[in-house]
Design an enzyme around this catalytic site. Structure first.
Site, PDB file in Angstrom:
ATOM      1  NE  ARG A 145      12.721  -0.814  -0.987  1.00 58.05           N
ATOM      2  CZ  ARG A 145      11.699   0.042  -0.544  1.00 58.05           C
ATOM      3  NH1 ARG A 145      12.029   1.304   0.023  1.00 58.05           N
ATOM      4  NH2 ARG A 145      10.707  -0.025  -1.006  1.00 58.05           N
TER       5      ARG A 145
ATOM      6  CE  LYS B 135       4.347   4.897   1.146  1.00 61.16           C
ATOM      7  NZ  LYS B 135       5.592   4.147   0.739  1.00 61.16           N
TER       8      LYS B 135
ATOM      9  N   PRO C 114       0.775  -1.054  -0.217  1.00 60.57           N
ATOM     10  CG  PRO C 114      -0.676  -1.403   1.648  1.00 60.57           C
ATOM     11  CD  PRO C 114       0.771  -1.982   1.271  1.00 60.57           C
ATOM     12  CD  GLU C 115       4.195   2.290  -3.750  1.00 58.91           C
ATOM     13  OE1 GLU C 115       4.160   3.442  -4.080  1.00 58.91           O
ATOM     14  OE2 GLU C 115       4.720   1.561  -3.996  1.00 58.91           O
TER      15      GLU C 115
END
Length: 321
Positions: free
Chosen positions: A297, A76, A2-3
């Site tokens: 990342r 968020k 979830p962003e």
DNA sequence: AGTTGTGTTGAAGA
DNA sequence: ATCTTCAACACAAC
């Protein structure tokens, strides 16, 4: 994952589907994900997980019989304002999402009864928190990796919580002008990819949308943010708004576990530009999409469209043995 | 079967 | 101070 768009989808759902409902009671098998900062003597700066049974008992007591007034989003974070001057903050972290349905507890485990999305979809089966509402339905948190957290606090003190206080401007905040965005970017490092992922710089952007924003603006993920031209920063600013708004319209991305409160997947999954498309042809020039590691990342990009016009940092990539 | 990748964010280490 | 690595946790893919 979830962003901003996924969190906005949930917040819109909550305002449509649970506003006005009363919370009757709470069930959880992972009280360490829950904190009650509204209990007497609790300091907002205490960031550690609280596994004490007192903490969870306070939470149960303080949330009981509270009415859900409205839901909001900051970065968020989901903020659910309750009656009695309390606010429930939920951060879904990596694998959490909120579901509205009905469950029964069998042998200590929640078993989904309806709707069928909750029963069929394994990603909706990791229930660790249930809020029982006064219409026979339940608002539940499914969270495979148990990173999500739920915090109860006084509404007046919400902005003093480190979770909120340390955030930069929200990526879709109308008051975040191009000029302000440019100033933030210029102060950050070491690469533009890492800068976009920093919540204290701009809140709401994660790995999916940072990849797509950079692709949309023809900027290489390793670019030094301090060396971006005004034109590149302007393109990024527009791309940030465009990509995020489109993803909100399409109710988010479900490449992994995200679901809306009905348990359904988001449709941005099929509209992704580069995220998770390593090896697939670029939608503009057919060059295969590449994936590299940036600050631990993964970053996906088109090596041709996003080819740097200058050097990144003048450094070569380090090899790891 | 053990190792690696997955992603958010704060804490710890350099 | 700034940057990197790790830890929280669980699972799929290799």
């Amino acid at each position: 994952m979830p962003e901003l768009p996924e969190v906005q989808t949930v917040v819109d759902d909550l305002n449509r589907r649970v506003k006005g409902r009363k919370i009757l009671r709470v069930w959880s098998d992972t009280p360490k994900q829950i904190r009650d900062y509204s209990a007497p003597g609790r300091r907002l700066t205490d960031l550690h997980r609280d596994e004490s049974s007192k903490n969870f008992r306070n939470f149960q007591k303080d949330i009981k019989n509270k009415k859900i007034l409205r839901a909001k989003r900051i970065g968020k974070n989901i903020l659910i304002d309750l009656s009695g001057g309390k606010t429930l903050l939920i951060h879904q972290k990596m694998t959490g999402h909120l579901l509205l349905g009905e469950w029964a507890i069998k042998k200590g485990r929640p078993v989904a009864i309806k709707p069928k999305e909750m029963v069929k979809d394994p990603y909706n089966g990791f229930i660790h928190l249930i809020l029982y509402l006064d219409n026979g339905k339940q608002l539940a948190l499914s969270d495979l990796r148990k990173f999500a957290k739920a915090i109860l606090a006084d509404t007046k003190k919400i902005h003093d919580l480190p979770d909120i206080k340390n955030l930069g401007p929200d990526a879709l905040d109308p008051s975040l002008t191009l000029k302000k965005f440019a100033n933030l970017i210029k102060k950050s490092g070491p690469t533009i990819k890492q800068a976009l992922l920093k919540p204290e710089l701009v809140a709401g952007i994660g790995n999916i949308y940072s990849d797509d924003i950079l692709y949309q603006s023809f900027v290489h993920p390793l670019q030094n943010p301090k060396k971006l031209t005004p034109e590149e920063i302007s393109k990024m600013y527009k791309a940030m708004r465009q990509v995020l708004k489109k993803a909100v319209r399409l109710r988010g991305t479900s490449t992994s576990d995200f679901r809306d409160t009905a348990g359904k997947e988001g449709r941005y999954t099929n509209h992704r530009l580069v995220y998770g498309r390593e090896g697939e042809p670029c939608q503009r020039c057919q060059t295969p999409i590449k994936r590299i590691k940036v600050g631990g990342r993964s970053a996906s990009f088109c090596p041709k469209c996003q080819a740097p016009k200058r050097t990144y940092n003048g450094k070569k990539k380090k090899k790891r043995n």
